[in-house]
Design an enzyme around this catalytic site. Structure first.
Site, PDB file in Angstrom:
ATOM      1  N   TYR A 180     -16.397   9.786  70.584  1.00  0.00           N
ATOM      2  CA  TYR A 180     -16.071  10.215  71.830  1.00  0.00           C
ATOM      3  C   TYR A 180     -16.845  11.598  72.030  1.00  0.00           C
ATOM      4  CZ  TYR A 180     -13.098  11.986  75.870  1.00  0.00           C
ATOM      5  OH  TYR A 180     -12.539  12.424  76.935  1.00  0.00           O
ATOM      6  N   LYS A 184     -19.851  12.437  74.970  1.00  0.00           N
ATOM      7  CA  LYS A 184     -19.553  13.440  75.883  1.00  0.00           C
ATOM      8  C   LYS A 184     -20.525  14.599  75.992  1.00  0.00           C
ATOM      9  CE  LYS A 184     -15.911  11.684  78.066  1.00  0.00           C
ATOM     10  NZ  LYS A 184     -16.238  11.027  79.551  1.00  0.00           N
TER      11      LYS A 184
END
Length: 313
Positions: A180, A184
């Site tokens: 993640y 991001k």
């Protein structure tokens, strides 16, 4: 009373729940025509409420958000395409153009989590999160940008906006969320890249790194876990609705001079994130000997700003 984005056509991805839902409702309340994109999945990406043809069913969260908007006097349609699918992303843009005659704002928000420490993470867990977050931002961005480029080349004025969704995990890292965080971080850099490349077509590109209470943050091992309790009284700093005012403003005509920026937003606080930049340097003017490097690096680090701690470290 007129709204800040009256008549603007807005796509919000992952708009069935959480922050995306709040964005869709906020844009509609300010006069926008909204395409509510939601494929209807659980927070780990497994399908929920999606028809056999891939479209959202009548029971989908996206349909429910559209119903809320229409009941409040707004205008919206649902789209059930997978934003990380190339053709699906193209159809998402086409949904806006076919239903509302154009596109002014793309808010990339869709995503899910598969948290695990890097040493135990599977290839599938890595690929799935990178696909949905990073490719799921790029594919709609690319097709929206192609539409706006064609409009610009045809001599029609373009005043368009892209708002991407990064994360504190992407800016600082987050223990147990390596997939993640990497996705991001890529989104934050893609925002800067796209802002530079699309400027001449009349498109601004910015990103937010939001902190709010959603399905993805409740129970997650990352940046938000320590802040999940709702307050006993007064202002709920972790409500998803706190994120949307900045996003609506970034989608408005007023934000035309703001591009290539990443904003952290939580509760009533907005912060401009300052990313990679050139720091202290030493130039010998010729090739270094490896034996010389130790003292040089020590001196550079002594002059440099310390890095922001990784969430959960």
């Amino acid at each position: 009373m007129s709204g800040l984005v009256d008549g603007r056509v807005v796509i919000v991805t992952g708009a069935g729940r959480g922050i995306g839902r709040a964005h869709a409702l906020a844009f509609a309340a300010q006069g926008a025509k909204v395409v509510v994109n939601d494929i209807g999945v659980a927070k780990d990406g497994t399908a929920v409420g999606v028809g056999s043809d891939g479209s959202a069913t009548g029971e989908s969260p996206g349909e429910q958000v559209v119903a809320e908007i229409v009941a409040a006097g707004g205008t919206a349609v649902v789209n059930g395409d997978d934003v990380a699918d190339w053709d699906g992303a193209q159809n998402l843009v086409r949904t806006a153009v076919d239903n509302f005659g154009g596109l002014d704002v793309l808010v990339n928000n869709a995503g899910f989590l598969r948290d695990r420490m890097l040493v135990g993470m599977s290839e599938q867990e890595w690929d799935a999160v990178i696909r949905v977050h990073l490719k799921g931002h790029f594919a709609p961005l690319r097709h929206a940008a192609a539409y706006w480029r064609a409009e610009s080349k045809a001599g029609r004025r373009v005043d368009a906006r892209i708002v991407n969704t990064s994360s504190g995990a992407g800016l600082m890292g987050s223990i147990g969320q390596g997939n993640y965080a990497a996705a991001k971080a890529g989104i934050a850099e893609m925002t800067i890249q796209a802002a530079a490349e699309l400027k001449n077509y009349g498109v601004t590109v910015n990103a937010i790194a939001p902190a709010a209470r959603t399905r993805m943050t409740l129970g997650a091992g990352g940046a938000m876990a320590e802040n999940m309790a709702a307050p006993d009284s007064g202002f709920d700093a972790m409500a998803p609705e706190n994120i949307s005012p900045l996003v609506v403003w970034l989608g408005s005509a007023e934000s035309k001079d703001v591009t290539g920026r990443v904003f952290e937003v939580e509760g009533g606080r907005i912060t401009v994130a300052e990313g990679w930049r050139h720091g202290p340097t030493q130039d010998k003017g010729e090739r270094w000997d490896p034996k010389e490097i130790g003292p040089v690096v020590a001196d550079l680090l002594a002059k440099a700003e310390p890095p922001t701690p990784v969430y959960g470290a």
